[in-house]
Structure formats: C-alpha cells, structure tokens
Design a protein around this motif. Structure first.
Motif, PDB file in Angstrom:
ATOM      1  N   ASN A  52       0.833  -1.198   0.000  1.00 21.04           N
ATOM      2  CA  ASN A  52       0.000   0.000   0.000  1.00 21.04           C
ATOM      3  C   ASN A  52       0.867   1.248   0.000  1.00 21.04           C
ATOM      4  N   ILE A  53       0.221   2.387   0.142  1.00 20.82           N
ATOM      5  CA  ILE A  53       0.983   3.638   0.132  1.00 20.82           C
ATOM      6  C   ILE A  53       2.021   3.633   1.245  1.00 20.82           C
ATOM      7  N   GLY A  54       1.665   3.035   2.381  1.00 21.11           N
ATOM      8  CA  GLY A  54       2.608   2.954   3.492  1.00 21.11           C
ATOM      9  C   GLY A  54       3.855   2.181   3.107  1.00 21.11           C
ATOM     10  N   TRP A  57       5.927   4.295   0.881  1.00 25.09           N
ATOM     11  CA  TRP A  57       6.580   5.340   1.658  1.00 25.09           C
ATOM     12  C   TRP A  57       7.812   4.798   2.367  1.00 25.09           C
ATOM     13  N   LEU A  61      11.778   5.698   1.950  1.00 25.72           N
ATOM     14  CA  LEU A  61      12.631   6.099   3.076  1.00 25.72           C
ATOM     15  C   LEU A  61      13.930   5.284   3.065  1.00 25.72           C
ATOM     16  N   LEU A  62      13.798   3.978   2.774  1.00 32.39           N
ATOM     17  CA  LEU A  62      14.995   3.131   2.702  1.00 32.39           C
ATOM     18  C   LEU A  62      15.919   3.613   1.594  1.00 32.39           C
ATOM     19  N   LEU A  65      17.756   6.620   2.764  1.00 30.18           N
ATOM     20  CA  LEU A  65      18.820   6.277   3.702  1.00 30.18           C
ATOM     21  C   LEU A  65      20.009   5.692   2.966  1.00 30.18           C
ATOM     22  N   LEU A  71      16.703  13.093   3.660  1.00 33.79           N
ATOM     23  CA  LEU A  71      15.776  12.074   4.123  1.00 33.79           C
ATOM     24  C   LEU A  71      14.328  12.505   3.857  1.00 33.79           C
ATOM     25  N   GLY A  72      13.569  11.658   3.191  1.00 34.28           N
ATOM     26  CA  GLY A  72      12.151  11.930   3.006  1.00 34.28           C
ATOM     27  C   GLY A  72      11.761  12.308   1.598  1.00 34.28           C
ATOM     28  N   GLN A  73      12.736  12.594   0.715  1.00 32.48           N
ATOM     29  CA  GLN A  73      12.323  13.046  -0.614  1.00 32.48           C
ATOM     30  C   GLN A  73      11.845  11.891  -1.487  1.00 32.48           C
ATOM     31  N   ALA A  75      10.684   9.188  -0.190  1.00 25.54           N
ATOM     32  CA  ALA A  75       9.467   8.758   0.507  1.00 25.54           C
ATOM     33  C   ALA A  75       8.270   9.553  -0.022  1.00 25.54           C
ATOM     34  N   LEU A  76       8.449  10.849  -0.165  1.00 23.87           N
ATOM     35  CA  LEU A  76       7.372  11.710  -0.675  1.00 23.87           C
ATOM     36  C   LEU A  76       7.002  11.342  -2.106  1.00 23.87           C
ATOM     37  N   SER A  79       5.257   7.981  -2.350  1.00 20.41           N
ATOM     38  CA  SER A  79       3.864   7.906  -1.890  1.00 20.41           C
ATOM     39  C   SER A  79       2.924   8.627  -2.853  1.00 20.41           C
ATOM     40  N   ILE A  80       3.394   9.725  -3.464  1.00 19.11           N
ATOM     41  CA  ILE A  80       2.534  10.401  -4.447  1.00 19.11           C
ATOM     42  C   ILE A  80       2.300   9.486  -5.646  1.00 19.11           C
ATOM     43  N   PHE A  83      -0.065   6.794  -4.807  1.00 24.05           N
ATOM     44  CA  PHE A  83      -1.441   7.303  -4.758  1.00 24.05           C
ATOM     45  C   PHE A  83      -2.051   7.342  -6.154  1.00 24.05           C
TER      46      PHE A  83
ATOM     47  N   VAL B  28      -2.515   9.274   1.522  1.00 25.18           N
ATOM     48  CA  VAL B  28      -1.438   9.981   0.816  1.00 25.18           C
ATOM     49  C   VAL B  28      -1.155  11.317   1.503  1.00 25.18           C
ATOM     50  N   PHE B  31       1.012  10.467   4.576  1.00 23.40           N
ATOM     51  CA  PHE B  31       2.404  10.111   4.292  1.00 23.40           C
ATOM     52  C   PHE B  31       3.180  11.277   3.702  1.00 23.40           C
ATOM     53  N   SER B  35       6.553  12.774   5.266  1.00 25.37           N
ATOM     54  CA  SER B  35       7.847  12.900   4.584  1.00 25.37           C
ATOM     55  C   SER B  35       8.313  14.343   4.546  1.00 25.37           C
ATOM     56  N   ILE B  38       9.829  15.039   7.855  1.00 24.27           N
ATOM     57  CA  ILE B  38      11.143  14.390   7.965  1.00 24.27           C
ATOM     58  C   ILE B  38      12.190  15.181   7.199  1.00 24.27           C
ATOM     59  N   MET B  39      11.798  15.653   5.993  1.00 25.15           N
ATOM     60  CA  MET B  39      12.743  16.448   5.200  1.00 25.15           C
ATOM     61  C   MET B  39      13.146  17.703   5.952  1.00 25.15           C
ATOM     62  N   ASP B  42      15.464  16.777   8.755  1.00 23.65           N
ATOM     63  CA  ASP B  42      16.777  16.365   8.263  1.00 23.65           C
ATOM     64  C   ASP B  42      17.566  17.566   7.760  1.00 23.65           C
ATOM     65  N   ARG B  52      20.692   7.538  10.529  1.00 26.97           N
ATOM     66  CA  ARG B  52      21.316   7.237   9.251  1.00 26.97           C
ATOM     67  C   ARG B  52      22.547   6.376   9.443  1.00 26.97           C
ATOM     68  N   PHE B  55      21.577   2.882  10.306  1.00 31.35           N
ATOM     69  CA  PHE B  55      21.022   2.178   9.146  1.00 31.35           C
ATOM     70  C   PHE B  55      22.121   1.751   8.184  1.00 31.35           C
TER      71      PHE B  55
END
Lengths: 158, 320
Positions: A52-54, A57, A61-62, A65, A71-73, A75-76, A79-80, A83, B28, B31, B35, B38-39, B42, B52, B55
């Motif tokens: 799923n979206i989760g 996401w 994130l992985l 990393l 971090l998070g780009q 992931a964003l 998820s978009i 969706f 969506v 999430f 994110s 988080i950005m 970070d 990080r 990980f």
C-alpha cells in the motif's frame, strides 16, 4: 486479481534494494532504473492488499537512507506515485499491455518530476534531459517483471 | 420505511471486500505530511544523523553482497591479466621508484635545511599530516551530488572534514562518516569550496564546485591575472588542506561586459573516475594550525622554491 504470496513480494523488494545498492560506475548511473519504484509499483497494481501507500513510503525512506540524499524526498515521491497508481488500479483490467506500459510510463514520469522539483527547491542545477533516462530503463524493468511474475490479471482460460 | 431503504443503500456503497482501512486520499496526505516533516527535520537539525549511521551500518552486509560481483570480476581480471602487461608494469614501476628515490634524497636534505632555517627564525615546525589509505568502494548513488564512498570509516579513526587526495591532486573532503565507510564529497560538488592559490603568481582565491566536473572561481575582477593553463594549488590557509597540493587547471577565462567579474572555469587534475586508491589526510590539531605571521611569510617564500622545483621536475619528466 491473481494470488500472490507475501514472501515473493518482500523477497523481490529485498532484491530491488540490492540492485539499488549495486555499485554503478561512472556514466552508468544515468541509465540506472529506479528498481525499488518499479518493483513497488508492480506489487501495488497487482496485489494492493499486500502493498500500500505505506509500503511505498517506507521503501522510499529506505532508498533515501541508502543514497544518502535528503531524508524523506524519495518517501514523498514514492507515496505520491503510489497514490496515483492506486487511484486507477481497478480500471487496469481493461487495459491491454501497451496501454499498461503507457500508464507505467506516466507513473515513472510523475516520480521523476517530483524528485526534480524537490532537487530544484534545494538549489540544484537543472540536470538536463539525461535525467529522464531511468524512465525508459524502468519501463524495460517493468516488462521484465511482467515476464518473470506474469501480468497483473489472471491469464484468460479458454 | 424510506429511511430504512436509504440505510441499506448506504451500507452497500462500500462492500466489505473493497474496504481497506482509511481512504487513499487521507493516506497519501498523511504520508506526504510525514515525509515533508522528515525532510524539514533532516535539513534543519542533526537529529537524524544517528539514525542514518545506524542504518548504513546495518546495511553493510547487504552492501558487501551487492559489491561482490564487481569485486570478483576485478579479482578475476587481475588473475588473468597477461604476463606481458605485468612485466611492463613492473618495469615502469621500477623506473618510477628509482626517479622518486632520487627526488626523495633531495627532499631529505631540503627538509633538514628547512627545519634548520625554521629553528633559526623561531618558526613553527611545518605540518606533517598523517594519512590513511582508502579505496573507493562505489560512486554516490544520488546523481545530483558528487560523492564517492570510501571503505574507511569511524572504526579507522576517520573524522568528518578530513582532506582526501590522490597521486595527482586534491579529490575532496570527508563529509559523512559511518562505522565502516565514509562519504567523500568531491571538489566539483556545488556544496564544497576550497581555498586555492594560482601557482604562477601566488594569487589567493576560493574555488567553488559547479556540480558538473568543473570548478568556478567567482568574484575576481575582469582584469585579474589568470590565464588559461594556470595551475591552482591549495593555499593551506584553512588548515584542512596542506599547502601546495594540485587542485585544478584553468580551462576558460571569460570576460563578460555586463558583469564586473570574470568567469573563470577550471577542471580538477585528480582523476576520481579512474583511480581506486586515495589518501585520507588527518586533520591537523588546532594548536598546530595557529601559524604566527612571520612564519607564514616564510612559508610562501619556501613554496616558491618548491614550485620552481616541481616545474623543473615536470620538464625533466616531459620526454618520457
């Protein structure tokens, strides 16, 4: 909907992560497909009850990393893309393979554009057209996934 | 009764086999918000660097697995490399070693002389940076940044900020340290700048990476004395890079009538893409880097000698 086992899903995601970690030398990095994204999209469209979206996401994130980027780009963007992919998932039964490829092309394009926008906000230079190569290689990877694991719908039985 | 029918229809709108928890849209939004926050964390704070590091350390076995095929390929290639090539290489290396030995003999006497002169002038002892040999394990995975990953980390006493060089010149600086690996940002990355000097006329400036395999020296007037082919060396002012290391060669000097500044583009001399081994220089102690004024003037004098020396060497090497 075809039967899929969760083990296959997580195993392929692990392999995709390995491919993402594979050392790409020099110019090869331009052509590197987004392994994680293509595999996630395949399972999203085929087995939305497992993926799923989760999941998308978390996979993003992985990737963040592992690549050492902000971090998070991913992931964003993942998820978009997930969706958009899921909102038309039930209509894909009507698509033939060419239409499906076009749909995946559009999804990969969305992911690239989201990342590009984020990178431009961060103050990076415009990377040029070669930035969009992973879409083409990603489509090839998509076809490979279909070859390996079969189409999204159950094959027609006469 | 009408109400009852309505309720039945309501219940039928979302049959049980379609219900999958919260709606897609709310997911969506959740999430995306996650994110984005988080950005922000970070980018602004340092909270996530430990996460990080943990990980990356956990990922190390996977990374080794992913690197294994190319390592095997390299080993096999090495094993089957032709005898002829090895003999040639051996010969070339022997010759190189001989030449370097001759140079080293001179270096010893010069160093002793330098030490003596410095003690006469009450100057500081020059920095003798220790170095750790590292090997590039792979290029960075983000095509936007110019980063290589080296197989030396905090377990090998690597610290963020260390200068990294290869046999030809400066490569960059260690920016992130993980337990077994560390990230080296190349001088071509647009986040990195390096204090330099023009070798020919000792003009000091700062070079910035441009993000596309070149360096830019901004904010210099149009009439500045820099020509195409000038060699840029580190000035050693920052205390990170030892003075006199080759950085880049000027490839383009452009005067734009609309701008008060010249556009000076140079390309790095260090070959990052075709070398595997590199040296991570240890950071100097804070005490040592505080060089008094007279000693600094003396070092520039000395550097001129060195530079002339290296020019002579370059000439003698040219016919080979």
């Amino acid at each position: 909907m075809r039967h899929t086992s969760p083990v296959t899903v997580y195993l392929t995601l692990l392999i995709a992560m390995l491919c993402q970690l594979f050392p790409w030398v020099g110019q090869g990095i331009i052509f590197r497909p987004d392994f994680m994204l293509v595999v996630i999209l395949y399972w999203l469209l085929r087995a939305p009850h497992l993926c799923n979206i989760g999941t998308a996401w978390f996979a993003g994130l992985l990737v963040d990393l592992a690549t050492g980027s902000l971090l998070g780009q991913h992931a964003l963007s993942f998820s978009i893309t997930a969706f958009v992919a899921l909102s038309y998932q039930r209509r894909l039964v009507l698509f033939n393979s060419w239409q499906l490829a076009g749909y995946v092309f559009a999804l990969l394009m969305i992911e690239r554009i989201v990342i590009l926008l984020l990178k431009l906000f961060e103050g990076n230079e415009n990377p040029g057209w070669h930035y969009f190569w992973p879409i083409i290689t990603g489509l090839l990877l998509w076809q490979f996934m279909i070859l390996m694991f079969g189409g999204l719908t159950r094959p027609k039985t006469n | 009764m009408l109400k009852g029918v309505h309720q039945k229809l309501e219940a039928q709108q979302t049959p049980a086999f379609f219900v999958r928890g919260p709606s897609l849209f709310s997911r969506v939004i959740f999430f995306c918000a996650l994110s984005v926050s988080i950005m922000a964390i970070d980018a602004r704070f340092n909270y996530l660097s430990h996460l990080r590091q943990a990980f990356i350390a956990a990922l190390h076995p996977l990374e080794v697995m992913a690197n294994a095929p190319s390592d095997w390929y390299r080993d096999i290639k090495k094993y089957f490399s032709a005898h002829n090539q090895l003999v040639q290489e051996n010969y070339a290396l022997k010759q190189q070693a001989f030449e370097q030995q001759v140079k080293l003999q001179r270096l010893d006497t010069i160093q002793a002389e330098n030490q003596h002169l410095r003690s006469l002038l009450n100057g500081n002892v020059p920095l003798q940076p220790n170095a750790v040999l590292g090997e590039i394990s792979h290029m960075g995975r983000d095509p936007f940044t110019h980063v290589v990953v080296v197989n030396r980390g905090s377990r090998h006493n690597i610290k963020a900020g260390q200068a990294v060089v290869d046999s030809k010149g400066v490569i960059g600086q260690v920016t992130r340290v993980y337990p077994f690996t560390s990230e080296v940002t190349l001088i071509t990355d647009k986040e990195l700048s390096i204090p330099i000097q023009i070798e020919r006329n000792q003009l000091r400036a700062i070079a910035f990476g441009e993000g596309n395999n070149t360096l830019d020296i901004p904010y210099l007037p149009t009439n500045v004395d820099i020509k195409v082919g000038d060699k840029l060396v580190t000035s050693g002012i920052d205390g990170v890079y030892p003075a006199g290391l080759a950085v880049a060669i000027v490839t383009k000097v452009q005067q734009n009538p609309e701008s008060p500044f010249a556009k000076i583009v140079s390309t790095p001399v260090a070959g990052v893409s075709n070398h595997l081994q590199l040296l991570l220089l240890q950071l100097p102690d804070a005490k040592e880097s505080a060089v008094p004024q007279p000693a600094a003037a003396e070092t520039t004098e000395h550097k001129k000698d060195n530079i002339n020396d290296s020019n002579n060497k370059a000439k003698t090497n040219a016919p080979h």
